[in-house]
Motif scaffolding. Structure first.
Motif, PDB file in Angstrom:
ATOM      1  N   LYS A  29       0.797  -1.230   0.000  1.00  9.17           N
ATOM      2  CA  LYS A  29       0.000   0.000   0.000  1.00  9.17           C
ATOM      3  C   LYS A  29       0.827   1.276   0.000  1.00  9.17           C
ATOM      4  O   LYS A  29       0.384   2.326   0.493  1.00  9.17           O
ATOM      5  CB  LYS A  29      -0.994   0.000   1.166  1.00  9.17           C
ATOM      6  N   THR A  30       2.040   1.232  -0.564  1.00  3.27           N
ATOM      7  CA  THR A  30       2.751   2.483  -0.835  1.00  3.27           C
ATOM      8  C   THR A  30       2.413   2.915  -2.254  1.00  3.27           C
ATOM      9  O   THR A  30       1.941   2.108  -3.067  1.00  3.27           O
ATOM     10  CB  THR A  30       4.286   2.317  -0.717  1.00  3.27           C
ATOM     11  N   LYS A  31       2.670   4.149  -2.589  1.00  6.34           N
ATOM     12  CA  LYS A  31       2.373   4.643  -3.933  1.00  6.34           C
ATOM     13  C   LYS A  31       3.380   4.133  -4.971  1.00  6.34           C
ATOM     14  O   LYS A  31       3.203   4.315  -6.168  1.00  6.34           O
ATOM     15  CB  LYS A  31       2.334   6.174  -3.933  1.00  6.34           C
ATOM     16  N   GLU A  32       4.472   3.535  -4.488  1.00  3.67           N
ATOM     17  CA  GLU A  32       5.512   3.031  -5.380  1.00  3.67           C
ATOM     18  C   GLU A  32       5.469   1.512  -5.515  1.00  3.67           C
ATOM     19  O   GLU A  32       6.246   0.921  -6.272  1.00  3.67           O
ATOM     20  CB  GLU A  32       6.882   3.453  -4.827  1.00  3.67           C
ATOM     21  N   GLU A  33       4.593   0.869  -4.802  1.00  5.62           N
ATOM     22  CA  GLU A  33       4.583  -0.592  -4.714  1.00  5.62           C
ATOM     23  C   GLU A  33       4.593  -1.261  -6.094  1.00  5.62           C
ATOM     24  O   GLU A  33       3.810  -0.920  -6.976  1.00  5.62           O
ATOM     25  CB  GLU A  33       3.352  -1.061  -3.933  1.00  5.62           C
ATOM     26  N   GLY A  34       5.505  -2.205  -6.257  1.00  7.97           N
ATOM     27  CA  GLY A  34       5.537  -3.017  -7.463  1.00  7.97           C
ATOM     28  C   GLY A  34       6.209  -2.385  -8.659  1.00  7.97           C
ATOM     29  O   GLY A  34       6.083  -2.897  -9.778  1.00  7.97           O
ATOM     30  N   THR A  35       6.963  -1.304  -8.467  1.00  4.24           N
ATOM     31  CA  THR A  35       7.588  -0.660  -9.637  1.00  4.24           C
ATOM     32  C   THR A  35       8.801  -1.421 -10.152  1.00  4.24           C
ATOM     33  O   THR A  35       9.265  -1.165 -11.256  1.00  4.24           O
ATOM     34  CB  THR A  35       7.995   0.793  -9.309  1.00  4.24           C
ATOM     35  N   GLY A  36       9.362  -2.341  -9.368  1.00  6.37           N
ATOM     36  CA  GLY A  36      10.346  -3.268  -9.906  1.00  6.37           C
ATOM     37  C   GLY A  36      11.812  -2.953  -9.665  1.00  6.37           C
ATOM     38  O   GLY A  36      12.181  -1.928  -9.080  1.00  6.37           O
ATOM     39  N   TRP A  37      12.650  -3.873 -10.165  1.00  6.73           N
ATOM     40  CA  TRP A  37      14.090  -3.817  -9.949  1.00  6.73           C
ATOM     41  C   TRP A  37      14.723  -2.566 -10.544  1.00  6.73           C
ATOM     42  O   TRP A  37      15.653  -2.003  -9.970  1.00  6.73           O
ATOM     43  CB  TRP A  37      14.728  -5.065 -10.541  1.00  6.73           C
ATOM     44  N   THR A  38      14.215  -2.118 -11.687  1.00 14.18           N
ATOM     45  CA  THR A  38      14.786  -0.933 -12.325  1.00 14.18           C
ATOM     46  C   THR A  38      14.699   0.277 -11.402  1.00 14.18           C
ATOM     47  O   THR A  38      15.670   1.038 -11.253  1.00 14.18           O
ATOM     48  CB  THR A  38      14.081  -0.629 -13.652  1.00 14.18           C
ATOM     49  N   ALA A  39      13.568   0.447 -10.760  1.00 13.03           N
ATOM     50  CA  ALA A  39      13.408   1.573  -9.834  1.00 13.03           C
ATOM     51  C   ALA A  39      14.363   1.450  -8.656  1.00 13.03           C
ATOM     52  O   ALA A  39      14.945   2.449  -8.206  1.00 13.03           O
ATOM     53  CB  ALA A  39      11.962   1.637  -9.340  1.00 13.03           C
ATOM     54  N   ILE A  40      14.552   0.239  -8.170  1.00 10.74           N
ATOM     55  CA  ILE A  40      15.449   0.023  -7.036  1.00 10.74           C
ATOM     56  C   ILE A  40      16.889   0.358  -7.413  1.00 10.74           C
ATOM     57  O   ILE A  40      17.602   1.039  -6.669  1.00 10.74           O
ATOM     58  CB  ILE A  40      15.335  -1.429  -6.528  1.00 10.74           C
ATOM     59  N   VAL A  41      17.334  -0.109  -8.568  1.00 12.88           N
ATOM     60  CA  VAL A  41      18.707   0.149  -8.998  1.00 12.88           C
ATOM     61  C   VAL A  41      18.943   1.646  -9.212  1.00 12.88           C
ATOM     62  O   VAL A  41      19.955   2.195  -8.767  1.00 12.88           O
ATOM     63  CB  VAL A  41      19.038  -0.636 -10.277  1.00 12.88           C
ATOM     64  N   PHE A  42      18.011   2.302  -9.880  1.00 16.51           N
ATOM     65  CA  PHE A  42      18.165   3.745 -10.085  1.00 16.51           C
ATOM     66  C   PHE A  42      18.142   4.481  -8.749  1.00 16.51           C
ATOM     67  O   PHE A  42      18.904   5.426  -8.536  1.00 16.51           O
ATOM     68  CB  PHE A  42      17.075   4.284 -11.017  1.00 16.51           C
ATOM     69  N   GLY A  43      17.269   4.045  -7.836  1.00 18.87           N
ATOM     70  CA  GLY A  43      17.204   4.681  -6.528  1.00 18.87           C
ATOM     71  C   GLY A  43      18.507   4.558  -5.771  1.00 18.87           C
ATOM     72  O   GLY A  43      18.994   5.530  -5.177  1.00 18.87           O
ATOM     73  N   TRP A  44      19.129   3.371  -5.803  1.00 14.75           N
ATOM     74  CA  TRP A  44      20.404   3.173  -5.114  1.00 14.75           C
ATOM     75  C   TRP A  44      21.533   3.964  -5.764  1.00 14.75           C
ATOM     76  O   TRP A  44      22.391   4.530  -5.078  1.00 14.75           O
ATOM     77  CB  TRP A  44      20.761   1.686  -5.066  1.00 14.75           C
ATOM     78  N   GLY A  45      21.545   4.010  -7.087  1.00 14.36           N
ATOM     79  CA  GLY A  45      22.594   4.772  -7.763  1.00 14.36           C
ATOM     80  C   GLY A  45      22.531   6.249  -7.436  1.00 14.36           C
ATOM     81  O   GLY A  45      23.563   6.885  -7.140  1.00 14.36           O
ATOM     82  N   ILE A  46      21.337   6.794  -7.460  1.00 14.05           N
ATOM     83  CA  ILE A  46      21.166   8.214  -7.143  1.00 14.05           C
ATOM     84  C   ILE A  46      21.459   8.467  -5.668  1.00 14.05           C
ATOM     85  O   ILE A  46      22.091   9.471  -5.306  1.00 14.05           O
ATOM     86  CB  ILE A  46      19.748   8.677  -7.514  1.00 14.05           C
ATOM     87  N   ALA A  47      21.029   7.545  -4.801  1.00 14.10           N
ATOM     88  CA  ALA A  47      21.306   7.676  -3.376  1.00 14.10           C
ATOM     89  C   ALA A  47      22.805   7.738  -3.117  1.00 14.10           C
ATOM     90  O   ALA A  47      23.283   8.536  -2.306  1.00 14.10           O
ATOM     91  CB  ALA A  47      20.695   6.495  -2.613  1.00 14.10           C
ATOM     92  N   CYS A  48      23.542   6.911  -3.832  1.00 10.64           N
ATOM     93  CA  CYS A  48      25.001   6.888  -3.663  1.00 10.64           C
ATOM     94  C   CYS A  48      25.621   8.216  -4.086  1.00 10.64           C
ATOM     95  O   CYS A  48      26.463   8.771  -3.376  1.00 10.64           O
ATOM     96  CB  CYS A  48      25.592   5.739  -4.471  1.00 10.64           C
ATOM     97  N   SER A  49      25.206   8.742  -5.221  1.00 10.20           N
ATOM     98  CA  SER A  49      25.749  10.019  -5.689  1.00 10.20           C
ATOM     99  C   SER A  49      25.451  11.141  -4.709  1.00 10.20           C
ATOM    100  O   SER A  49      26.331  11.944  -4.370  1.00 10.20           O
ATOM    101  CB  SER A  49      25.176  10.365  -7.071  1.00 10.20           C
TER     102      SER A  49
END
Length: 237
Positions: A29-49
């Protein structure tokens, strides 16, 4: 103390934003639920930067015990700083896990899958296979460390280093990450895993301690090997 704070704040931001995108993706029940691995990878990359940009004002912005140990192993960091850096990184990761627990508080109750709840804190293998899981964590971290070391000799323009680091997180995430969730950082995995065990999280199961050594030992071994191999190659030029 300034460098300690830099590593603490940077690792806090890294895990807050990185694990934040994981939690948003897999908790119910989050607004991002189920967006997938691509979103996770991009999120981690941006978080790192973002984390490297902020912490780089105060410290070398390792944000990762494997990077810290790799740099010390080749003489790029004093061994006297290793324990304080790793302590700062662990504390930053643990605080981030607590803040995310509070931030997503109502969603733990809505999420019935214990595995998904643990995945919001720490990594786990798609298929449990000790040798390949260890190799994946070691290989990904070796590439990360070699990229960091290459930034200086390549004379990357000032301010672009954190973007390069974020890009390698993208690359490793898409190519090597799907097998283990690519911790490639002992603090990022162990700190939140400890908090998963300690916090009164609704619907949680066990913290999978039988696997926990792999995202700790794999990155440390891979980071040191990557740093040594890079230094040997650089010396041959």
């Amino acid at each position: 103390m300034t460098q300690f704070l830099g590593e603490f704040i940077g690792t806090f931001i890294l895990v807050l934003l990185g694990n934040g995108v994981v939690a948003g993706n897999i908790l119910s029940k989050t607004k991002e639920e189920g967006t997938g691995w691509t979103a996770i990878v991009f999120g981690w990359g941006i978080a790192c930067s973002v984390a490297v940009y902020i912490s780089g004002l105060f410290s070398p912005a390792h944000l990762n015990p494997a990077v810290t140990l790799a740099m010390a192993s080749i003489g790029a960091l004093s061994w006297n700083l290793v324990v304080p850096f790793i302590l700062a990184q662990m504390l930053g990761a643990m605080l981030a896990a607590v803040v995310l627990w509070l931030h997503y508080f109502p969603h733990w109750k809505e999420t019935k899958d214990q595995g998904l709840i643990l995945a919001s804190f720490s990594t786990g293998p798609a298929i449990r296979h000790t040798a390949s899981n260890f190799l994946g964590e070691a290989l990904g971290t070796a590439i990360l460390v070699m990229t960091i070391l290459a930034i200086g000799p390549n004379k990357v323009a000032a301010g672009l280093g954190p973007i390069i680091v974020g890009l390698v997180i993208f690359a490793v995430g898409f190519s090597l990450g799907p097998t283990t969730g690519y911790a490639i950082n002992p603090a990022r995995d162990l700190g939140p895993r400890i908090m998963h065990a300690l916090l009164p999280i609704e619907n949680k199961g066990d913290s999978d301690w039988s696997y926990a050594w792999i995202p700790v030992a794999g990155p440390i071994v891979g980071g040191i090997i990557g740093a040594i191999c890079y230094n040997i190659a650089l010396g041959l030029l």
